[in-house]
Design an enzyme around this catalytic site. Structure first.
Site, PDB file in Angstrom:
ATOM      1  CE  LYS A  45      -3.778   1.966   2.757  1.00 46.63           C
ATOM      2  NZ  LYS A  45      -4.703   1.670   3.874  1.00 46.63           N
ATOM      3  CB  SER A  96      -8.049   3.269   2.760  1.00 42.60           C
ATOM      4  OG  SER A  96      -7.189   2.690   3.724  1.00 42.60           O
ATOM      5  CB  SER A 151      -8.069   0.354   5.559  1.00 39.91           C
ATOM      6  OG  SER A 151      -8.773   1.557   5.433  1.00 39.91           O
TER       7      SER A 151
END
Ligand code: GLN
Length: 478
Positions: free
Chosen positions: A82, A157, A181
């Site tokens: 990420k 996310s 997330s």
């Protein structure tokens, strides 16, 4: 030549060990797939072709010299990260233009550990900017469609990470979970994703969102892979004072040993109005499967659940905003201008809400009050874990929703986290494991929550369930 990319880490290791393919071939096969399909999914912001190939060549040389090194659990295994997690020498934007050209000079501790175990970084994944979001639509690099249906969101996310694993662009990915997330995109993309207990994995080098809730963890196709990755990532880090000293269990060796007489609770507050009917039916079927494993299942109550979303959306923006205030006169214009361009709307909204709820006159009414209710939410869990060992819930109230359907309504977007944020506020480990698909072919996730630092039992139940239907064998057709 690789005809079929491996689905799980052990399959990739076995392929390298048995010289069915070289590490270079494996890396190139993933890049080929990324180049072919990621134009549609937008799951990567940065691709690291050159450095990944150099690492792969080095791995192949070592395998040729001394054989496959069994002491390195991820030797030659390609993964993605990420973009809100720092990677040495690789651009890390957090999906916000303010960091468009930021190249960290260091690795986050978890990334250094994964590299030491032999992992190879293929690139950095799109996400909601600084982790703010539940659909990956708050990225200044564009949204991430869901690999199972590109009209739907991948979740957020860590949506880019989930889409990348689901689309078989890498063997696994590393995400960050403050309020869902990792779990929510894992559920939306048919993966296993673990939010570890607060303090289990080091957050050093993970761009902070809300420091009292942030965690970093794996997204993979199977719970077994998640266990292996946790074994590599977890443990005390001198650079993160919130990490715990407790020994890290041998998750992968222990994973198949489901404890006898396991007691599991179904918190009734998670099976009410918010939960869509078809998702409910799929979760109820999963609960039946788990009962058939000999697990004792009973209804329990977490009475303060209804306050979790409001408390979360006061505490998180407050911690978000703390540290971005700078009102030095002569710098003001510079700050105002760069933030206007460099932060997306949701980031600005959170900074404003947080600054408001921390300001004198409102602090007691909002932030201090929210912290008190947070304690009640935690106490609900303490109490319930006196009578059951684990909790089972849906991960999300619905499967992936259409792109654009909640972007104009921040409250609707916040409510997508309704089943994820309680465990976050209480600092507990929570796993999402695939529970199958709805009639439209969209994945649904089952959430397993455990007491703090009891990742092992969470993983054991997730693994036992995963063996029944093996949903992970089904792939999106891309
Ligand atoms: N959707 C949640 C939020 O927007 C989760 C974020 C996260 O876990 N990083 O805050």
């Amino acid at each position: 030549m690789i005809k079929q990319l491996p689905l799980i880490i052990e399959e990739a290791r076995e392929g390298l060990r048995a010289k069915k393919f070289s590490c270079r071939e494996l890396v190139d096969a993933y890049f080929e797939r990324i180049e072919k399909i990621d134009g549609t999914l937008n799951s990567f912001i940065t691709i690291e072709k050159e450095s990944a190939r150099v690492c792969a060549n080095e791995c192949d040389e070592q395998i040729a010299l001394t054989g496959y090194p069994e002491d390195k659990p991820l030797f030659g295994i390609p993964f993605a990260v990420k973009d809100a997690i720092c990677t040495e020498g690789i651009r890390s934007t957090a999906s916000a233009k303010i960091l468009d050209n930021y190249i960290p000079p260091f690795d986050a501790t978890v990334i250094a550990k994964l590299k030491n175990a032999g992992g190879i970084i293929l690139g950095k994944n799109n996400c909601d900017a600084f982790g703010h979001g539940a659909s990956n639509e708050n990225s200044q690099y564009g949204p991430v469609p869901n690999p199972w249906n590109i009209k739907m969101v991948a979740g957020g996310s860590s949506g880019g990470s989930a889409a990348a694993v689901s689309a078989n662009f890498c063997a696994f990915a590393i995400g960050e979970d403050t309020g869902g997330s990792i779990r929510q995109p894992a559920a939306f993309c048919g993966l296993a994703g673990l939010r570890p207990s607060y303090g289990r994995n080091s957050r050093y080098g993970v761009m902070p969102m809300a420091s009292s809730l942030d965690t970093v963890g794996p997204l993979a196709r199977t719970v077994q892979d998640v266990a292996l990755l946790m074994e590599v990532m977890a443990g005390k880090d001198e650079r993160d004072g919130t990490t715990v000293q407790d020994a890290v269990p041998a998750y992968s060796a222990e994973i198949a040993k489901l404890p006898k007489k396991l007691r599991v609770g179904l918190p009734q507050e998670y099976f009410t109005g918010d939960l869509e009917e078809e998702t409910k039916n799929i979760i109820e079927k999963a609960i039946e499967d788990i009962k058939n494993l000999g697990v004792q299942v009973s209804e329990v109550s977490l009475p303060h659940t209804k306050f979790s979303v409001p408390v979360y959306y006061i505490v998180v923006p407050a911690e978000d905003s703390d540290g971005v205030r700078a009102e030095v006169d002569n710098l003001f214009d510079t700050y105002a201008e760069s933030r206007a361009i460099g932060f997306p709307t949701e980031v600005k909204r959170r900074i404003m809400i947080g600054t408001f709820s921390l300001s004198s006159g409102y602090y007691d009414a909002y932030y201090a009050h929210a912290q008190k209710v947070r304690t009640l939410i935690r106490q609900d869990f303490d109490k319930v874990f006196e009578t059951v060992d684990l909790l089972l819930t849906p991960t999300t109230p619905t499967p992936a929703f259409p792109l654009g359907s909640k972007t104009e309504d921040p409250i609707a977007m916040y409510l997508a986290d309704v089943f994820a944020v309680s465990a976050s506020l209480a600092g507990l480990p929570a796993l999402s494991v695939s529970a199958g698909f709805n009639a439209a072919g969209l994945p649904v996730g089952l959430q397993i929550i455990g007491p703090r630092l009891h990742e092992l039992e969470v993983l054991q139940l997730g693994y036992a369930y995963e063996q029944i239907n093996k949903w992970f064998l089904k792939q999106p057709s891309l």
